[in-house]
Motif scaffolding. Sequence first.
Motif, short mmCIF file in Angstrom:
data_model
loop_
_atom_site.label_atom_id
_atom_site.label_comp_id
_atom_site.label_asym_id
_atom_site.label_seq_id
_atom_site.Cartn_x
_atom_site.Cartn_y
_atom_site.Cartn_z
N MET A 105 7.62 57.41 12.92
CA MET A 105 7.91 57.79 14.27
C MET A 105 6.66 57.96 15.26
O MET A 105 6.74 57.30 16.37
CB MET A 105 8.78 59.07 14.35
N ILE A 106 5.59 58.58 14.36
CA ILE A 106 4.57 58.43 15.39
C ILE A 106 3.63 57.14 15.57
O ILE A 106 3.30 56.96 16.69
CB ILE A 106 3.41 59.40 14.34
N ARG A 107 3.90 56.30 14.52
CA ARG A 107 3.24 54.96 15.05
C ARG A 107 4.18 54.07 16.01
O ARG A 107 3.64 53.57 16.88
CB ARG A 107 3.47 54.26 13.49
N PHE A 108 5.41 54.34 15.85
CA PHE A 108 6.34 53.74 16.89
C PHE A 108 5.98 54.44 18.23
O PHE A 108 5.94 53.75 19.23
CB PHE A 108 7.83 54.10 16.49
N THR A 109 5.75 55.68 18.29
CA THR A 109 5.58 56.55 19.66
C THR A 109 4.33 55.90 20.18
O THR A 109 4.11 55.51 21.42
CB THR A 109 5.52 57.95 19.35
N LEU A 110 3.14 55.77 19.33
CA LEU A 110 2.01 55.36 19.88
C LEU A 110 2.06 53.86 20.32
O LEU A 110 1.29 53.57 21.41
CB LEU A 110 1.02 55.45 18.56
N LYS A 111 2.72 53.20 19.56
CA LYS A 111 2.81 51.72 19.99
C LYS A 111 3.70 51.58 21.12
O LYS A 111 3.32 50.52 21.98
CB LYS A 111 3.70 50.92 18.76
N ALA A 112 4.66 52.43 21.41
CA ALA A 112 5.45 52.63 22.40
C ALA A 112 4.58 52.78 23.63
O ALA A 112 4.55 52.24 24.90
CB ALA A 112 6.60 53.30 22.33
N LEU A 113 3.81 53.66 23.68
CA LEU A 113 2.96 54.09 24.49
C LEU A 113 1.81 53.21 25.05
O LEU A 113 1.38 53.00 26.08
CB LEU A 113 2.16 55.41 24.21
N GLU A 114 1.27 52.59 23.99
CA GLU A 114 0.29 51.43 24.31
C GLU A 114 0.88 50.28 25.20
O GLU A 114 0.34 49.81 25.79
CB GLU A 114 -0.20 50.80 22.99
N LEU A 115 2.23 50.02 24.70
CA LEU A 115 2.78 48.78 25.29
C LEU A 115 3.27 49.27 26.64
O LEU A 115 3.17 48.40 27.84
CB LEU A 115 4.03 48.32 24.56
N ILE A 116 3.75 50.55 26.94
CA ILE A 116 4.48 50.98 28.08
C ILE A 116 3.24 51.37 29.33
O ILE A 116 3.35 51.30 30.48
CB ILE A 116 5.34 51.89 27.94
N ILE A 117 2.01 52.01 28.71
CA ILE A 117 1.21 52.54 29.67
C ILE A 117 -0.15 52.15 29.51
O ILE A 117 -0.74 51.77 30.45
CB ILE A 117 1.20 54.28 29.36
N VAL A 118 -0.79 52.04 28.14
CA VAL A 118 -2.26 51.59 27.81
C VAL A 118 -2.13 50.02 28.63
O VAL A 118 -3.37 49.89 29.48
CB VAL A 118 -2.60 51.82 26.61
N LYS A 119 -1.59 49.10 28.09
CA LYS A 119 -1.60 47.70 28.13
C LYS A 119 -1.36 47.36 29.70
O LYS A 119 -1.96 46.76 30.39
CB LYS A 119 -0.73 46.91 27.52
N PRO A 120 -0.34 47.99 30.38
CA PRO A 120 -0.19 47.76 31.96
C PRO A 120 -1.38 48.35 32.71
O PRO A 120 -1.87 47.49 33.65
CB PRO A 120 0.82 48.59 32.25
#
Length: 212
Positions: A105-120
């Motif tokens: 769940m932590i990995r998924f959350t971090l990946k989602a944050l990376e895709l939704i916030i960091v990369k944009p």
Amino acid sequence: MTLTVQWLTLMMMLAAGLGMGVVFDGYRVVSNELRFPRWWLPFLDIIYWIAAAAVVFRMLYASNNGEVRAYVFVGLALGVLFYYWLFAKLVVKSVSWLIQAIRAMIRFTLKALELIIVKPLLFMYNVLKFALGIGTAFSIFMFKLVVQLVRPIWKLLQWLTGPLWRPLLRWLSPKWDKCKQMPIWHKLSRIWERSKSSMSKASKWMNWLRRR
């Protein structure tokens, strides 16, 4: 003490033994999975046994006002034995699965944050950086172009207005020389030289501090 109280105490000690086994195995699996430093383990063991003793005493006090009898230890021992006989493997597997689920769940959350916030944000930063670079290059090009276009006009104006400002310069030149001979001019020159010397010393001092 009535027989009912004795049986209630025995059942509560049985439950306390089961709980001690569950908590101990859970703590052991968590410490192995999270790889706690080995020097932590003695302190964690002490905390576990202090907490277990406090809980057992509280349950004993609630059942028979804290009277310690032989069946109290029998109930605790039976609870621990029943736990390791019936539930130990299930608890270890459940705690391990829970830790893995939390990690996923932590990995998924971090990946989602990376895709939704960091990369944009990184994409917007790169686009803005590219746009600023293009704008700066275009501005420099336009400035040079304007300078090249205005230069002939400036030369023409300089040639046309020469009869006006050249006599003025010839008239002001002696005045300027006289101003340089005035005492205040020498004072201002000395102040300027001192300030330049101070600034040079400060610059050398800052460079020395940077090298340190």
